[in-house]
Motif scaffolding. Sequence first.
Motif, short mmCIF file in Angstrom:
data_model
loop_
_atom_site.label_atom_id
_atom_site.label_comp_id
_atom_site.label_asym_id
_atom_site.label_seq_id
_atom_site.Cartn_x
_atom_site.Cartn_y
_atom_site.Cartn_z
N LEU A 1 -76.14 -38.12 -28.51
CA LEU A 1 -75.44 -37.16 -29.38
C LEU A 1 -73.92 -37.32 -29.26
O LEU A 1 -73.19 -36.37 -28.94
N SER A 2 -73.47 -38.53 -29.51
CA SER A 2 -72.07 -38.90 -29.27
C SER A 2 -71.09 -38.17 -30.19
O SER A 2 -69.89 -38.14 -29.91
N THR A 3 -71.58 -37.58 -31.27
CA THR A 3 -70.71 -36.82 -32.17
C THR A 3 -70.02 -35.67 -31.45
O THR A 3 -68.96 -35.21 -31.88
N LEU A 4 -70.60 -35.21 -30.36
CA LEU A 4 -70.03 -34.09 -29.62
C LEU A 4 -68.88 -34.52 -28.71
O LEU A 4 -68.23 -33.67 -28.11
N PHE A 5 -68.63 -35.82 -28.64
CA PHE A 5 -67.57 -36.35 -27.78
C PHE A 5 -66.53 -37.08 -28.62
O PHE A 5 -66.85 -37.64 -29.67
N ASP A 6 -65.28 -37.10 -28.16
CA ASP A 6 -64.24 -37.83 -28.88
C ASP A 6 -64.26 -39.30 -28.48
O ASP A 6 -65.12 -39.75 -27.71
N TYR A 7 -63.30 -40.06 -28.99
CA TYR A 7 -63.28 -41.50 -28.75
C TYR A 7 -63.03 -41.87 -27.28
O TYR A 7 -63.30 -42.99 -26.86
N ASP A 8 -62.50 -40.92 -26.52
CA ASP A 8 -62.27 -41.15 -25.09
C ASP A 8 -63.39 -40.56 -24.24
O ASP A 8 -63.24 -40.40 -23.03
#
Length: 240
Positions: free
Chosen positions: A118-125
Amino acid sequence: MSNIEEFKKIYNFEFEEIRAENYKEIEKKYLASYKEGKEKGFTPVFLVLDDTLLEKFEIDMEDKNTDNIMDIVKSNLEKYKSTNAVEFLKKFQKENIDDYFTEKDYKFDGSEKYNLELSTLFDYDDNFKDDVVLVKVPTKNPYEVLGYFGMGGFNDCPLPAEQVAVAKYWYEKYGAVPAVITYDEIEFYVEKPVQTFEEAKKLAVEHYAFCYDIIEQCYEKFEILADFLYKNIQWYFWWD
């Protein structure tokens, strides 16, 4: 007023603000909540409550001349019943599926893909985003959550009722459940992922029909998208 307080004014649902350090923590939280929801009759979904998503809710209410978001929800959940998901997707597809695939010698990744990031919950870093909530949506039908939080209707993103119709079709076929909604992204948790390359290719074309940017802005080639879908319990959509 914070975005979460603003959300509380619009939606009278049970929810909790979420903080997390890593993907594994989020996976554990979501799967536990999804299991609980099956037992208690709700569907959990993460929302990223940025200004744009909140503004969309408010604009929708203004357009419909209502101060009750549930009026819009009820309309979405009624409209989707008249949308044939298969026909909707076919409108945007070529007749021959193989015409999309040009690399005949592409080697698919046969590994199992059972991590729910669920990477949408995290920013690019890889930092967890602000104003994330996990909402207990009062429906036993997971696909209906897309009618409750009406993102879409712009940048070739289907309208909420169309999203619900397609999500219902995918839920019945693959057990695909909307797990994260932002103002321009949706991520699904998939209980019955595709198990053959041929089915993955067909599904990749359906995903493209639903979201052009999944190829044009993300995966670039249908082979790569099909590879991502093969045995994967996670789907991603983004409308630029």
